[in-house]
Design a protein around this motif. Structure first.
Motif, PDB file in Angstrom:
ATOM      1  N   TYR A  53       6.355   0.248   9.842  1.00  0.00           N
ATOM      2  CA  TYR A  53       4.976  -0.258   9.873  1.00  0.00           C
ATOM      3  C   TYR A  53       4.426  -0.403   8.458  1.00  0.00           C
ATOM      4  CZ  TYR A  53      -0.073  -0.319  10.901  1.00  0.00           C
ATOM      5  OH  TYR A  53      -1.407  -0.647  10.977  1.00  0.00           O
ATOM      6  N   GLY A  54       4.774   0.516   7.575  1.00  0.00           N
ATOM      7  CA  GLY A  54       4.324   0.425   6.189  1.00  0.00           C
ATOM      8  C   GLY A  54       4.836  -0.826   5.500  1.00  0.00           C
ATOM      9  N   ALA A  55       6.010  -1.331   5.933  1.00  0.00           N
ATOM     10  CA  ALA A  55       6.539  -2.578   5.389  1.00  0.00           C
ATOM     11  C   ALA A  55       5.718  -3.766   5.877  1.00  0.00           C
ATOM     12  CB  ALA A  55       8.000  -2.738   5.782  1.00  0.00           C
TER      13      ALA A  55
ATOM     14  N   SER B  47       6.389  -6.107  -7.764  1.00  0.00           N
ATOM     15  CA  SER B  47       7.503  -6.404  -6.867  1.00  0.00           C
ATOM     16  C   SER B  47       7.206  -5.823  -5.498  1.00  0.00           C
ATOM     17  CB  SER B  47       8.816  -5.837  -7.410  1.00  0.00           C
ATOM     18  OG  SER B  47       8.869  -4.423  -7.227  1.00  0.00           O
ATOM     19  N   LEU B  48       8.013  -6.251  -4.532  1.00  0.00           N
ATOM     20  CA  LEU B  48       7.829  -5.846  -3.147  1.00  0.00           C
ATOM     21  C   LEU B  48       9.197  -5.473  -2.585  1.00  0.00           C
ATOM     22  CD1 LEU B  48       5.558  -5.855  -0.923  1.00  0.00           C
ATOM     23  CD2 LEU B  48       6.342  -8.163  -0.345  1.00  0.00           C
ATOM     24  N   ALA B  49       9.313  -4.263  -2.019  1.00  0.00           N
ATOM     25  CA  ALA B  49      10.527  -3.843  -1.328  1.00  0.00           C
ATOM     26  C   ALA B  49      10.151  -3.518   0.113  1.00  0.00           C
ATOM     27  CB  ALA B  49      11.175  -2.643  -2.011  1.00  0.00           C
ATOM     28  N   ILE B  50      10.839  -4.149   1.044  1.00  0.00           N
ATOM     29  CA  ILE B  50      10.457  -4.122   2.453  1.00  0.00           C
ATOM     30  C   ILE B  50      11.629  -3.609   3.276  1.00  0.00           C
ATOM     31  CG2 ILE B  50       9.823  -5.585   4.419  1.00  0.00           C
ATOM     32  CD1 ILE B  50       7.621  -5.319   2.356  1.00  0.00           C
ATOM     33  N   PHE B  51      11.436  -2.478   3.970  1.00  0.00           N
ATOM     34  CA  PHE B  51      12.479  -1.931   4.829  1.00  0.00           C
ATOM     35  C   PHE B  51      12.083  -2.052   6.292  1.00  0.00           C
ATOM     36  CE2 PHE B  51      14.262   1.618   7.296  1.00  0.00           C
ATOM     37  CZ  PHE B  51      15.596   1.257   7.227  1.00  0.00           C
ATOM     38  N   GLU B  52      12.732  -2.948   7.011  1.00  0.00           N
ATOM     39  CA  GLU B  52      12.668  -3.088   8.465  1.00  0.00           C
ATOM     40  C   GLU B  52      11.264  -3.005   9.058  1.00  0.00           C
ATOM     41  OE1 GLU B  52      17.205  -1.873   9.667  1.00  0.00           O
ATOM     42  OE2 GLU B  52      15.615  -0.489  10.241  1.00  0.00           O
ATOM     43  N   PRO B  53      10.379  -3.949   8.736  1.00  0.00           N
ATOM     44  CA  PRO B  53       9.078  -3.993   9.410  1.00  0.00           C
ATOM     45  C   PRO B  53       9.259  -4.447  10.861  1.00  0.00           C
ATOM     46  CG  PRO B  53       9.381  -5.948   8.056  1.00  0.00           C
ATOM     47  CD  PRO B  53      10.566  -5.054   7.767  1.00  0.00           C
ATOM     48  N   PRO B  54       8.581  -3.822  11.809  1.00  0.00           N
ATOM     49  CA  PRO B  54       8.746  -4.195  13.223  1.00  0.00           C
ATOM     50  C   PRO B  54       7.907  -5.432  13.575  1.00  0.00           C
ATOM     51  CG  PRO B  54       7.195  -2.396  13.056  1.00  0.00           C
ATOM     52  CD  PRO B  54       7.674  -2.665  11.648  1.00  0.00           C
ATOM     53  N   LEU B  55       8.248  -6.563  12.965  1.00  0.00           N
ATOM     54  CA  LEU B  55       7.433  -7.768  13.140  1.00  0.00           C
ATOM     55  C   LEU B  55       7.514  -8.323  14.555  1.00  0.00           C
ATOM     56  CD1 LEU B  55       8.287  -9.545   9.758  1.00  0.00           C
ATOM     57  CD2 LEU B  55       6.359  -8.036  10.283  1.00  0.00           C
TER      58      LEU B  55
ATOM     59  N   LEU C  88      14.536  -7.192   0.486  1.00  0.00           N
ATOM     60  CA  LEU C  88      14.544  -6.833   1.903  1.00  0.00           C
ATOM     61  C   LEU C  88      15.692  -5.870   2.151  1.00  0.00           C
ATOM     62  CD1 LEU C  88      13.939 -10.338   3.530  1.00  0.00           C
ATOM     63  CD2 LEU C  88      12.248  -8.622   2.848  1.00  0.00           C
ATOM     64  N   LEU C  89      15.380  -4.737   2.777  1.00  0.00           N
ATOM     65  CA  LEU C  89      16.350  -3.666   3.003  1.00  0.00           C
ATOM     66  C   LEU C  89      16.522  -3.437   4.500  1.00  0.00           C
ATOM     67  CD1 LEU C  89      14.847  -1.260   0.336  1.00  0.00           C
ATOM     68  CD2 LEU C  89      16.996  -2.528   0.107  1.00  0.00           C
ATOM     69  N   ALA C  90      17.758  -3.201   4.922  1.00  0.00           N
ATOM     70  CA  ALA C  90      18.009  -2.995   6.348  1.00  0.00           C
ATOM     71  C   ALA C  90      19.268  -2.165   6.530  1.00  0.00           C
ATOM     72  CB  ALA C  90      18.162  -4.337   7.066  1.00  0.00           C
ATOM     73  N   GLY C  91      19.353  -1.519   7.693  1.00  0.00           N
ATOM     74  CA  GLY C  91      20.561  -0.798   8.079  1.00  0.00           C
ATOM     75  C   GLY C  91      21.380  -1.642   9.039  1.00  0.00           C
ATOM     76  N   ALA C  92      22.685  -1.711   8.811  1.00  0.00           N
ATOM     77  CA  ALA C  92      23.542  -2.529   9.667  1.00  0.00           C
ATOM     78  C   ALA C  92      23.587  -2.008  11.099  1.00  0.00           C
ATOM     79  CB  ALA C  92      24.957  -2.586   9.089  1.00  0.00           C
TER      80      ALA C  92
ATOM     81  N   ALA D 207      13.387 -13.774  -1.806  1.00  0.00           N
ATOM     82  CA  ALA D 207      13.872 -12.461  -1.369  1.00  0.00           C
ATOM     83  C   ALA D 207      15.375 -12.291  -1.523  1.00  0.00           C
ATOM     84  CB  ALA D 207      13.480 -12.218   0.080  1.00  0.00           C
ATOM     85  N   ARG D 208      15.755 -11.086  -1.929  1.00  0.00           N
ATOM     86  CA  ARG D 208      17.132 -10.634  -1.807  1.00  0.00           C
ATOM     87  C   ARG D 208      17.232  -9.811  -0.529  1.00  0.00           C
ATOM     88  NH1 ARG D 208      18.724  -8.726  -7.913  1.00  0.00           N
ATOM     89  NH2 ARG D 208      17.700 -10.439  -9.030  1.00  0.00           N
ATOM     90  N   HIS D 209      18.376  -9.808   0.090  1.00  0.00           N
ATOM     91  CA  HIS D 209      18.540  -9.152   1.389  1.00  0.00           C
ATOM     92  C   HIS D 209      19.737  -8.211   1.304  1.00  0.00           C
ATOM     93  CE1 HIS D 209      18.977  -9.724   6.060  1.00  0.00           C
ATOM     94  NE2 HIS D 209      18.574  -8.513   5.726  1.00  0.00           N
ATOM     95  N   LEU D 210      19.456  -6.907   1.304  1.00  0.00           N
ATOM     96  CA  LEU D 210      20.492  -5.880   1.199  1.00  0.00           C
ATOM     97  C   LEU D 210      20.610  -5.157   2.540  1.00  0.00           C
ATOM     98  CD1 LEU D 210      22.460  -4.079  -0.404  1.00  0.00           C
ATOM     99  CD2 LEU D 210      20.475  -2.747  -1.165  1.00  0.00           C
TER     100      LEU D 210
END
Length: 292
Positions: free
Chosen positions: A102-104, A120-128, A219-223, A243-246
């Motif tokens: 939610y913070g993302a 800069s902006l770092a975004i981990f898995e926002p529940p959009l 953009l950060l995410a877990g596989a 965006a970069r997507h890691l």
């Protein structure tokens, strides 16, 4: 490392508690639903040797104020902008903003509304995917369960919002064993969740709107995070062109707790690249190379 607890006042007078530690370029870490001042602690400790880290408790989460009325992303954006402004004024430098879950989503709203002090902006898995009218019935269910202090019913409603698979819910319950949560902490998180659901119900699932964001974005995410999060993160990577997507192999939505070093290392590298491209006030599109 020593930390300092303080308050920042938002534009409507809401007092936001925050924890600050370290020294260097400012970083604001925005917690997700059910979190608080403690949420980013393990990551913050690793960033603090070379960054000044700010960790606010969002409105609705003690010890920050819990104002009456229905919460919205508009008021929370004003809150986060107040924290960003305080960090900018203290350090004289623009701010790296990092949000989880939610913070993302809140960080996306804020960068879209007013990016002037955001480096800069770092975004981990926002529940959009968890927004809009379809959330309203779940909000009503949760509110009714909250009012009768029915923890299992509250949890059931939240699992429908977040779409956590049943096997993961069972594994988390098994991992908790016989431990019971501190009742004060559990109530604080429950109140926060209620207000977060209000904001989500008033929001939109439109991902294309984030294409207005031009600050350097990671953009950060877990596989291993469940659908629809991976599909949504891919759509977000398409919408935000800089965006970069890691994606971390073997990690899930809980990576900030299970692998804080992994998170801290990725953030530190990203901040260093942004700083190299923006040696002073900087070019806000200095890291616009996309890596999919």
């Amino acid at each position: 490392m020593n930390s300092h607890d303080q308050h920042v006042e938002s534009s409507d007078g809401t007092r936001l508690a925050l924890r600050r530690l370290g020294a260097g370029d400012p970083v604001v870490l925005v917690h997700g639903s059910g979190g608080g001042l403690h949420s980013w602690a393990a990551v913050a400790d690793q960033l603090a040797p070379d960054h000044e880290v700010w960790m606010p408790a969002r409105r609705g989460y003690g010890p920050s104020d819990v104002p009456p009325g229905t919460k919205s992303f508009a008021v929370e954006t004003a809150d986060l902008l107040a924290v960003i402004e305080a960090a900018r004024q203290r350090t004289g430098r623009r701010v790296h903003v990092v949000g989880a879950s939610y913070g993302a989503t809140l960080a996306l709203h804020t960068a879209s509304a007013d990016p002037r002090d955001i480096r800069s902006l770092a975004i981990f898995e926002p529940p959009l995917f968890a927004a809009g009218p379809e959330i309203a019935p779940l909000l009503d269910r949760y509110r009714a369960a909250f009012e009768r202090d029915d923890a299992p019913a509250m949890a059931a409603a939240l699992h429908e919002v977040t779409r956590v698979p049943a096997e993961i819910v069972a594994a988390l319950a098994a991992g908790a064993g016989d431990r019971t949560p501190d009742p004060v902490e559990a109530r604080r998180a429950a109140i926060g969740w209620l207000h977060d659901l209000e904001a989500l119900a008033g929001d939109s699932t439109d991902i294309a709107r984030w294409s207005s964001i031009t600050v350097p974005t990671l953009l950060l995410a877990g596989a291993d995070t469940w659908e629809p999060m991976p599909t949504m993160m891919n759509a977000l990577a398409t919408a935000i062109r800089p965006a970069r997507h890691l994606v971390w192999t073997g990690q899930s939505h809980f990576v900030t707790m299970t692998a804080p070093t992994l998170v801290a290392d990725a953030l530190r590298q990203f901040f260093a690249e942004v700083s190299a491209a923006q040696p002073s006030s900087g070019d806000p599109t200095g890291t616009a190379t996309a890596t999919r």
